[in-house]
Write an enzyme that holds these catalytic residues in place. Structure first.
Site, PDB file in Angstrom:
ATOM      1  N   ALA A 144       0.848  -1.202   0.000  1.00  0.00           N
ATOM      2  CA  ALA A 144       0.000   0.000   0.000  1.00  0.00           C
ATOM      3  C   ALA A 144       0.876   1.242   0.000  1.00  0.00           C
ATOM      4  O   ALA A 144       2.048   1.201   0.385  1.00  0.00           O
ATOM      5  CB  ALA A 144      -0.919   0.007   1.214  1.00  0.00           C
ATOM      6  N   ASP A 145       0.292   2.349  -0.419  1.00  0.00           N
ATOM      7  CA  ASP A 145       0.981   3.627  -0.368  1.00  0.00           C
ATOM      8  C   ASP A 145      -0.058   4.722  -0.162  1.00  0.00           C
ATOM      9  O   ASP A 145      -1.204   4.597  -0.623  1.00  0.00           O
ATOM     10  CB  ASP A 145       1.775   3.887  -1.656  1.00  0.00           C
ATOM     11  CG  ASP A 145       2.729   5.057  -1.504  1.00  0.00           C
ATOM     12  OD1 ASP A 145       3.682   4.935  -0.711  1.00  0.00           O
ATOM     13  OD2 ASP A 145       2.517   6.096  -2.156  1.00  0.00           O
ATOM     14  N   THR A 146       0.334   5.770   0.522  1.00  0.00           N
ATOM     15  CA  THR A 146      -0.577   6.870   0.843  1.00  0.00           C
ATOM     16  C   THR A 146       0.062   8.191   0.486  1.00  0.00           C
ATOM     17  O   THR A 146       1.262   8.393   0.716  1.00  0.00           O
ATOM     18  CB  THR A 146      -0.931   6.855   2.345  1.00  0.00           C
ATOM     19  OG1 THR A 146      -1.566   5.617   2.662  1.00  0.00           O
ATOM     20  CG2 THR A 146      -1.875   8.002   2.706  1.00  0.00           C
TER      21      THR A 146
END
Length: 204
Positions: A84-86
């Site tokens: 995941a990445d934000t």
């Protein structure tokens, strides 16, 4: 069928959120011994004119690609890999992790008193199949004085976090409103992640 997944993230918040789903996982992280070829800054590099949604989805995919190579290189058992990445965005301007305290203070000064987006992309690789989802939330900060920003930055909390803040931390005192996914703002959207795990047959 494997009874666990790999989590390719160094974020303790993502580990905490995955714990909430009751999913057994093992961390699949770079290490100094054999992953010299992995360049985290290069993986997160912004392309000219890139839109925030495109950026966070592309970076998540690149991080997942790197994790797949990492697992194979180490000869680890085959199992699904979650990544995941934000990122934080004000209009088309992307706010990644601050370089230092001064950079964090500048970011917070620009976000204070305004509504911005938090975009979290999540991707799951199971064998040849890749599943992906995107969560978009909105956060409005109250006005913050320079002294308030300086006090928050001095806690060290903004460093290492997209947009220079952690929603679950002290900055909550300045959050006037939010819509969307609280867990997505933390870094791993629970609903979207559960959907991917169900689609892959890993959750009931």
């Amino acid at each position: 069928m494997p009874d666990f997944i790999y989590l390719a993230s160094q974020s303790p918040r993502r580990s905490q959120l995955l714990d909430q789903l009751g999913v057994r996982y093992e961390l699949l992280l770079p290490n100094a011994a054999g992953d010299e070829a992995e360049d985290a800054e290069a993986l997160e590099a912004l392309l000219p004119g890139e839109a925030p949604a495109r950026y966070v989805e592309r970076v998540t995919g690149r991080k997942l690609d790197a994790a797949i190579v990492r697992r194979a290189r180490r000869g680890l058992p085959d199992a699904p890999i979650l990544c995941a990445d934000t990122t934080v965005a004000l209009g088309r301007t992307i706010y990644g992790k601050p370089d230092d305290a001064a950079h964090a203070a500048r970011m917070l000064g620009e976000l204070a008193g305004r509504r911005h987006r938090v975009l979290s992309a999540v991707a799951l690789q199971r064998g040849p199949r890749r599943l992906a989802a995107l969560s978009v939330s909105h956060v409005r900060f109250a006005d913050m004085t320079p002294a308030q920003i300086a006090a928050y930055v001095a806690t060290g909390e903004p460093l290492g976090k997209a947009g220079a803040y952690g929603i679950q931390g002290r900055v909550a005192a300045y959050v006037q409103s939010l819509t969307g996914s609280y867990s997505g703002i933390m870094g791993l959207p629970m609903y979207e992640t559960a959907q991917l795990l169900r689609a892959a047959g890993l959750l009931p």
